[in-house]
Design a protein around this motif. Structure first.
Motif, PDB file in Angstrom:
ATOM      1  N   LEU A 118      51.416  41.855  48.218  1.00  0.00           N
ATOM      2  CA  LEU A 118      51.837  42.958  49.080  1.00  0.00           C
ATOM      3  C   LEU A 118      50.611  43.589  49.749  1.00  0.00           C
ATOM      4  CD1 LEU A 118      54.424  44.467  49.881  1.00  0.00           C
ATOM      5  CD2 LEU A 118      53.909  46.130  48.082  1.00  0.00           C
ATOM      6  N   ALA A 119      49.596  43.859  48.924  1.00  0.00           N
ATOM      7  CA  ALA A 119      48.371  44.459  49.461  1.00  0.00           C
ATOM      8  C   ALA A 119      47.672  43.502  50.429  1.00  0.00           C
ATOM      9  CB  ALA A 119      47.434  44.830  48.314  1.00  0.00           C
ATOM     10  N   TYR A 171      25.995  24.305  57.556  1.00  0.00           N
ATOM     11  CA  TYR A 171      26.479  25.234  58.587  1.00  0.00           C
ATOM     12  C   TYR A 171      25.787  26.586  58.453  1.00  0.00           C
ATOM     13  CZ  TYR A 171      30.013  21.731  59.569  1.00  0.00           C
ATOM     14  OH  TYR A 171      30.630  20.558  59.873  1.00  0.00           O
ATOM     15  N   LYS A 172      25.932  27.392  59.493  1.00  0.00           N
ATOM     16  CA  LYS A 172      25.268  28.686  59.525  1.00  0.00           C
ATOM     17  C   LYS A 172      25.976  29.623  58.539  1.00  0.00           C
ATOM     18  CE  LYS A 172      23.566  31.891  62.945  1.00  0.00           C
ATOM     19  NZ  LYS A 172      23.868  32.567  64.178  1.00  0.00           N
ATOM     20  N   ASN A 173      25.273  30.099  57.545  1.00  0.00           N
ATOM     21  CA  ASN A 173      25.953  30.942  56.554  1.00  0.00           C
ATOM     22  C   ASN A 173      25.124  32.149  56.151  1.00  0.00           C
ATOM     23  OD1 ASN A 173      24.368  30.182  54.007  1.00  0.00           O
ATOM     24  ND2 ASN A 173      24.915  28.192  54.882  1.00  0.00           N
ATOM     25  N   ILE A 174      25.819  33.134  55.637  1.00  0.00           N
ATOM     26  CA  ILE A 174      25.154  34.395  55.259  1.00  0.00           C
ATOM     27  C   ILE A 174      25.990  35.075  54.177  1.00  0.00           C
ATOM     28  CG2 ILE A 174      26.349  35.861  56.964  1.00  0.00           C
ATOM     29  CD1 ILE A 174      23.609  37.233  57.430  1.00  0.00           C
ATOM     30  N   GLY A 175      25.347  35.917  53.377  1.00  0.00           N
ATOM     31  CA  GLY A 175      26.078  36.638  52.340  1.00  0.00           C
ATOM     32  C   GLY A 175      26.276  38.103  52.724  1.00  0.00           C
ATOM     33  N   VAL A 176      27.370  38.683  52.273  1.00  0.00           N
ATOM     34  CA  VAL A 176      27.548  40.127  52.416  1.00  0.00           C
ATOM     35  C   VAL A 176      27.856  40.683  51.025  1.00  0.00           C
ATOM     36  CG1 VAL A 176      28.359  40.070  54.806  1.00  0.00           C
ATOM     37  CG2 VAL A 176      30.014  39.909  52.978  1.00  0.00           C
ATOM     38  N   PRO A 177      27.262  41.848  50.677  1.00  0.00           N
ATOM     39  CA  PRO A 177      27.460  42.367  49.325  1.00  0.00           C
ATOM     40  C   PRO A 177      28.860  42.953  49.119  1.00  0.00           C
ATOM     41  CG  PRO A 177      26.108  43.863  50.622  1.00  0.00           C
ATOM     42  CD  PRO A 177      26.360  42.673  51.489  1.00  0.00           C
ATOM     43  N   PHE A 178      29.363  42.858  47.919  1.00  0.00           N
ATOM     44  CA  PHE A 178      30.603  43.562  47.574  1.00  0.00           C
ATOM     45  C   PHE A 178      30.552  43.948  46.106  1.00  0.00           C
ATOM     46  CE2 PHE A 178      33.233  40.784  44.867  1.00  0.00           C
ATOM     47  CZ  PHE A 178      32.547  39.568  44.959  1.00  0.00           C
ATOM     48  N   ASP A 179      31.274  45.031  45.765  1.00  0.00           N
ATOM     49  CA  ASP A 179      31.324  45.475  44.372  1.00  0.00           C
ATOM     50  C   ASP A 179      32.484  44.795  43.670  1.00  0.00           C
ATOM     51  OD1 ASP A 179      29.190  47.244  44.032  1.00  0.00           O
ATOM     52  OD2 ASP A 179      30.232  48.769  45.223  1.00  0.00           O
ATOM     53  N   VAL A 180      32.185  44.115  42.581  1.00  0.00           N
ATOM     54  CA  VAL A 180      33.261  43.498  41.828  1.00  0.00           C
ATOM     55  C   VAL A 180      34.131  44.583  41.220  1.00  0.00           C
ATOM     56  CG1 VAL A 180      33.837  41.816  40.048  1.00  0.00           C
ATOM     57  CG2 VAL A 180      31.635  41.703  41.189  1.00  0.00           C
ATOM     58  N   GLN A 181      35.440  44.504  41.449  1.00  0.00           N
ATOM     59  CA  GLN A 181      36.349  45.494  40.886  1.00  0.00           C
ATOM     60  C   GLN A 181      36.779  45.050  39.485  1.00  0.00           C
ATOM     61  OE1 GLN A 181      37.055  48.140  43.205  1.00  0.00           O
ATOM     62  NE2 GLN A 181      35.404  46.983  44.178  1.00  0.00           N
ATOM     63  N   ASP A 182      37.435  45.988  38.780  1.00  0.00           N
ATOM     64  CA  ASP A 182      37.991  45.601  37.480  1.00  0.00           C
ATOM     65  C   ASP A 182      39.243  44.783  37.705  1.00  0.00           C
ATOM     66  OD1 ASP A 182      36.070  46.784  35.979  1.00  0.00           O
ATOM     67  OD2 ASP A 182      37.117  48.721  35.861  1.00  0.00           O
ATOM     68  N   ARG A 183      39.453  43.829  36.822  1.00  0.00           N
ATOM     69  CA  ARG A 183      40.680  43.038  36.880  1.00  0.00           C
ATOM     70  C   ARG A 183      41.875  43.987  36.718  1.00  0.00           C
ATOM     71  NH1 ARG A 183      43.651  38.598  35.377  1.00  0.00           N
ATOM     72  NH2 ARG A 183      42.268  36.943  36.034  1.00  0.00           N
ATOM     73  N   ALA A 184      42.891  43.886  37.605  1.00  0.00           N
ATOM     74  CA  ALA A 184      43.996  44.838  37.585  1.00  0.00           C
ATOM     75  C   ALA A 184      44.874  44.689  36.349  1.00  0.00           C
ATOM     76  CB  ALA A 184      44.835  44.677  38.847  1.00  0.00           C
ATOM     77  N   ALA A 185      45.286  43.468  36.040  1.00  0.00           N
ATOM     78  CA  ALA A 185      46.134  43.245  34.870  1.00  0.00           C
ATOM     79  C   ALA A 185      45.807  41.870  34.301  1.00  0.00           C
ATOM     80  CB  ALA A 185      47.609  43.312  35.269  1.00  0.00           C
ATOM     81  N   GLY A 186      46.250  41.633  33.082  1.00  0.00           N
ATOM     82  CA  GLY A 186      45.984  40.340  32.455  1.00  0.00           C
ATOM     83  C   GLY A 186      44.530  40.240  32.038  1.00  0.00           C
ATOM     84  N   LYS A 187      44.124  39.048  31.567  1.00  0.00           N
ATOM     85  CA  LYS A 187      42.719  38.913  31.191  1.00  0.00           C
ATOM     86  C   LYS A 187      42.091  37.662  31.783  1.00  0.00           C
ATOM     87  CE  LYS A 187      43.477  37.049  26.501  1.00  0.00           C
ATOM     88  NZ  LYS A 187      44.797  36.505  26.604  1.00  0.00           N
ATOM     89  N   SER A 188      40.779  37.695  31.883  1.00  0.00           N
ATOM     90  CA  SER A 188      40.042  36.570  32.460  1.00  0.00           C
ATOM     91  C   SER A 188      40.312  35.308  31.654  1.00  0.00           C
ATOM     92  CB  SER A 188      38.547  36.868  32.445  1.00  0.00           C
ATOM     93  OG  SER A 188      37.832  35.711  32.774  1.00  0.00           O
ATOM     94  N   TYR A 209      46.472  31.616  38.062  1.00  0.00           N
ATOM     95  CA  TYR A 209      46.718  31.076  36.721  1.00  0.00           C
ATOM     96  C   TYR A 209      47.073  32.243  35.806  1.00  0.00           C
ATOM     97  CZ  TYR A 209      45.950  28.741  32.268  1.00  0.00           C
ATOM     98  OH  TYR A 209      46.103  28.236  31.004  1.00  0.00           O
ATOM     99  N   ASN A 210      48.287  32.267  35.327  1.00  0.00           N
ATOM    100  CA  ASN A 210      48.775  33.345  34.452  1.00  0.00           C
ATOM    101  C   ASN A 210      48.493  34.735  35.013  1.00  0.00           C
ATOM    102  OD1 ASN A 210      49.506  31.265  32.816  1.00  0.00           O
ATOM    103  ND2 ASN A 210      47.940  31.634  31.249  1.00  0.00           N
ATOM    104  N   GLU A 211      49.032  35.024  36.174  1.00  0.00           N
ATOM    105  CA  GLU A 211      48.792  36.322  36.818  1.00  0.00           C
ATOM    106  C   GLU A 211      50.104  37.047  37.065  1.00  0.00           C
ATOM    107  OE1 GLU A 211      45.757  37.385  37.334  1.00  0.00           O
ATOM    108  OE2 GLU A 211      44.442  35.693  37.779  1.00  0.00           O
ATOM    109  N   GLU A 212      51.093  36.871  36.204  1.00  0.00           N
ATOM    110  CA  GLU A 212      52.439  37.396  36.490  1.00  0.00           C
ATOM    111  C   GLU A 212      52.464  38.861  36.927  1.00  0.00           C
ATOM    112  OE1 GLU A 212      54.814  36.750  32.991  1.00  0.00           O
ATOM    113  OE2 GLU A 212      53.474  37.907  31.704  1.00  0.00           O
ATOM    114  N   ALA A 213      51.660  39.696  36.257  1.00  0.00           N
ATOM    115  CA  ALA A 213      51.708  41.125  36.584  1.00  0.00           C
ATOM    116  C   ALA A 213      50.991  41.454  37.891  1.00  0.00           C
ATOM    117  CB  ALA A 213      51.095  41.929  35.440  1.00  0.00           C
ATOM    118  N   ASN A 214      50.101  40.573  38.326  1.00  0.00           N
ATOM    119  CA  ASN A 214      49.327  40.862  39.542  1.00  0.00           C
ATOM    120  C   ASN A 214      49.997  40.376  40.819  1.00  0.00           C
ATOM    121  OD1 ASN A 214      47.084  42.115  38.308  1.00  0.00           O
ATOM    122  ND2 ASN A 214      46.257  40.116  37.729  1.00  0.00           N
ATOM    123  N   ILE A 215      50.790  39.308  40.709  1.00  0.00           N
ATOM    124  CA  ILE A 215      51.236  38.593  41.903  1.00  0.00           C
ATOM    125  C   ILE A 215      51.883  39.471  42.973  1.00  0.00           C
ATOM    126  CG2 ILE A 215      52.867  36.832  42.726  1.00  0.00           C
ATOM    127  CD1 ILE A 215      52.049  35.233  40.203  1.00  0.00           C
TER     128      ILE A 215
END
Ligand code: UDP
Ligand code: MG
Length: 320
Positions: free
Chosen positions: A32-33, A196-213, A21-27
């Protein structure tokens, strides 16, 4: 073939769902990544972007991503919200596993490895756990924490705090989610409801690359109410208990008043008490009607049986 072999032989079919939603600069940089990451993991993958009625040039960017990177695109006719965008994506994926992630680089690609490792161990759903919410405003954090506490105590869905939509689902979990027919969707609740069998794995939230939340307080508040109403009937039932207790009190006070009047005659004072009682119960009654209203509004939305979303355009899907 077992799960680990599929990963080591790079034959595992990985689908990725990305609501946009409104991510023109990120797409373009994002897909690609994502393509590079997926190509490093397997030979079979698909990327599905759901354009949730963006008002910027996201659709043009997605068109380019489709032509250059093979991204499949579902374009909504308007903004239906992230929950619905994910729902639509899940209806179109064909992979052995599906990864759901945001388009703003906040979810690190490196976590894919942890997801797959856990999936290989036999887990059917692996969700990312945010290690910190420091980047978020204190108010949003307070609100989220209160919501999770409330949700844990009253709902019949066990929602892990700090888990979001960033997760990997086995195809059977996707099939299960696709069987849930409700139109008013609260994905966090549905993920846990299917089990179903589920589990969590930790991750660090990164900064939003472009645009705003694009989240607004009212939108989150609305989502929270939907979450509670869709997964708990305690707010409805609480009124029977409150009503019963209040009736008991009223009965006692009737007896008290009768005896008091018989023994001491009619005493006029009591204006303040009367006012307090009347306004207090007025408040309680309005509150309970309001809560009934929340449920009725959602029942109303369900019985209308409107489609969950409408598509304007599909890119990259075989015509059905
Ligand atoms: N998004 C969406 N529809 C919406 C709002 C957001 O599809 O109505 C997408 C957005 O493009 C992004 C993801 O959902 O890929 C998360 O949104 P955002 O970054 O605005 O939320 P936050 O990360 O701040 O919770
Ligand atoms: Mg974000």
């Amino acid at each position: 073939m077992n799960r680990l072999d599929e990963i080591t032989n790079k034959t595992l079919f990985i689908s990725c769902i990305v609501p946009v939603y409104n991510e023109e600069a990120n797409i373009l940089p994002f897909f690609l990544a994502l393509r590079d990451k997926l190509a490093s993991l397997t030979t079979r993958y698909e990327m599905i972007a759901i354009n949730d009625g963006s008002r910027d040039s996201s659709q043009t960017q997605l068109q380019i991503a489709h032509e250059q990177l093979g991204v499949k695109v579902l374009q909504f006719s308007r903004n239906f919200g992230k929950e619905t965008a994910i729902t639509a994506g899940l209806e179109y994926v064909t992979g052995d596993v599906t990864i759901i992630m945001d388009a703003d680089f906040q979810h690190p690609f490196a976590t894919f490895d942890d997801f797959l490792a856990k999936w290989a161990e036999g887990y059917d759903m692996v969700y990312g756990l945010r290690t910190s919410r420091d980047d978020e405003k204190a108010l949003k954090r307070l609100f989220a924490n209160t919501f999770y506490k409330l949700m844990l105590s009253i709902s019949n869905a066990d929602i892990p705090p700090n888990a979001g939509d960033f997760r990997l689902l086995d195809r059977k979990v996707v099939a299960a989610l696709n069987q849930t027919k409700e139109r008013v969707r609260f994905m966090k609740g549905l993920y846990s409801w299917v089990g179903y069998k589920n589990i969590g794995v930790p991750f660090d939230v990164q900064d939003r690359a472009a645009g705003k939340s694009s989240w607004r307080f009212m939108k989150l508040f609305d989502l929270a109410i939907t979450g509670i109403v869709s997964f708990s009937d305690i707010p409805l039932r609480a009124w029977s208990i409150i009503g019963f207790l209040v009736s008991c009190l009223a009965f006692l006070s009737i007896i008290y008043t009768i005896i008091d009047t018989l023994l001491f005659g009619v005493t006029v004072p009591g204006y303040a008490t009367l006012l307090i009682v009347v306004t207090f119960f007025g408040g309680i009654q309005l509150l309970s009607i309001g809560i009934l209203g929340e449920y009725i509004a959602r029942i109303f939305n369900e019985v209308k049986e409107r489609p969950k979303y409408l598509l304007n355009e599909k890119l990259g899907f075989l015509e059905d």
